[in-house]
Design a protein around this motif. Structure first.
Motif, PDB file in Angstrom:
ATOM      1  N   PHE A   1      -8.284  -4.794   3.431  1.00 37.38           N
ATOM      2  CA  PHE A   1      -6.842  -4.869   3.650  1.00 37.38           C
ATOM      3  C   PHE A   1      -6.481  -6.143   4.407  1.00 37.38           C
ATOM      4  O   PHE A   1      -5.613  -6.897   3.996  1.00 37.38           O
ATOM      5  CB  PHE A   1      -6.364  -3.631   4.433  1.00 37.38           C
ATOM      6  CG  PHE A   1      -4.915  -3.706   4.832  1.00 37.38           C
ATOM      7  CD1 PHE A   1      -3.931  -3.254   3.977  1.00 37.38           C
ATOM      8  CD2 PHE A   1      -4.537  -4.230   6.059  1.00 37.38           C
ATOM      9  CE1 PHE A   1      -2.586  -3.334   4.331  1.00 37.38           C
ATOM     10  CE2 PHE A   1      -3.202  -4.313   6.427  1.00 37.38           C
ATOM     11  CZ  PHE A   1      -2.228  -3.861   5.558  1.00 37.38           C
TER      12      PHE A   1
ATOM     13  N   ALA B   1      -7.341   2.888   1.962  1.00 36.73           N
ATOM     14  CA  ALA B   1      -7.742   1.487   1.830  1.00 36.73           C
ATOM     15  C   ALA B   1      -8.836   1.164   2.845  1.00 36.73           C
ATOM     16  O   ALA B   1      -8.930   1.795   3.897  1.00 36.73           O
ATOM     17  CB  ALA B   1      -6.538   0.579   2.057  1.00 36.73           C
TER      18      ALA B   1
ATOM     19  N   ARG C   1       2.273   1.903  -3.410  1.00 43.39           N
ATOM     20  CA  ARG C   1       1.256   2.481  -4.305  1.00 43.39           C
ATOM     21  C   ARG C   1       1.029   3.960  -4.010  1.00 43.39           C
ATOM     22  O   ARG C   1       0.544   4.699  -4.853  1.00 43.39           O
ATOM     23  CB  ARG C   1      -0.062   1.719  -4.182  1.00 43.39           C
ATOM     24  CG  ARG C   1      -0.072   0.401  -4.924  1.00 43.39           C
ATOM     25  CD  ARG C   1      -1.466  -0.187  -5.000  1.00 43.39           C
ATOM     26  NE  ARG C   1      -1.877  -0.830  -3.766  1.00 43.39           N
ATOM     27  CZ  ARG C   1      -1.563  -2.074  -3.406  1.00 43.39           C
ATOM     28  NH1 ARG C   1      -0.804  -2.812  -4.191  1.00 43.39           N
ATOM     29  NH2 ARG C   1      -1.985  -2.588  -2.278  1.00 43.39           N
TER      30      ARG C   1
ATOM     31  N   GLU D   1       0.839  -1.211   0.000  1.00 41.73           N
ATOM     32  CA  GLU D   1       0.000   0.000   0.000  1.00 41.73           C
ATOM     33  C   GLU D   1       0.868   1.253   0.000  1.00 41.73           C
ATOM     34  O   GLU D   1       0.570   2.225  -0.687  1.00 41.73           O
ATOM     35  CB  GLU D   1      -0.934   0.022   1.215  1.00 41.73           C
ATOM     36  CG  GLU D   1      -2.132  -0.880   1.102  1.00 41.73           C
ATOM     37  CD  GLU D   1      -3.092  -0.481  -0.014  1.00 41.73           C
ATOM     38  OE1 GLU D   1      -3.251   0.722  -0.306  1.00 41.73           O
ATOM     39  OE2 GLU D   1      -3.684  -1.390  -0.603  1.00 41.73           O
TER      40      GLU D   1
ATOM     41  N   ILE E   1      -3.931   2.588   7.529  1.00 39.38           N
ATOM     42  CA  ILE E   1      -4.684   1.984   6.427  1.00 39.38           C
ATOM     43  C   ILE E   1      -5.729   2.951   5.899  1.00 39.38           C
ATOM     44  O   ILE E   1      -5.880   3.134   4.684  1.00 39.38           O
ATOM     45  CB  ILE E   1      -5.319   0.654   6.881  1.00 39.38           C
ATOM     46  CG1 ILE E   1      -4.218  -0.365   7.201  1.00 39.38           C
ATOM     47  CG2 ILE E   1      -6.289   0.111   5.833  1.00 39.38           C
ATOM     48  CD1 ILE E   1      -4.693  -1.560   7.988  1.00 39.38           C
TER      49      ILE E   1
END
Length: 89
Positions: A70, A65, A22, A19, A60
């Motif tokens: 997740f 996300a 990204r 994550e 998160i």
């Protein structure tokens, strides 16, 4: 399927690392949103430190996300209990 805590933690670290990759340009912003020093999330992803569950969840969310998705992806199974996650961390 229940994983041993160490294995589950490594899966969570790996998923968070993905994550972060990204969202590479936003890592500093996310750490600042957590009120943490630069490099904090990297230290967690490398296994140098552990982080509290509330900080992981906020990380998160700041990454955009969905926490349920997740953890499902990271652990390979739906996670229905926050108590189970706290046990892993």
């Amino acid at each position: 399927m229940v994983m041993k805590s160490g294995v589950a933690q490594e899966h969570i670290r790996s998923a968070l690392r993905a994550e972060l990759q990204r969202n590479f340009g936003r890592i500093g912003e996310i750490e600042q949103g957590l009120g943490r020093a630069e490099g904090y999330l990297g230290k967690f992803c490398r296994g140098e430190i552990s982080i509290p569950m509330d900080v992981l969840l906020k990380s998160i969310e700041l990454l955009g996300a969905d926490p349920g998705q997740f953890f499902c992806q990271a652990l390979g199974t739906p996670v229905e209990s926050s108590a189970y996650l706290r046990e892993l961390m």
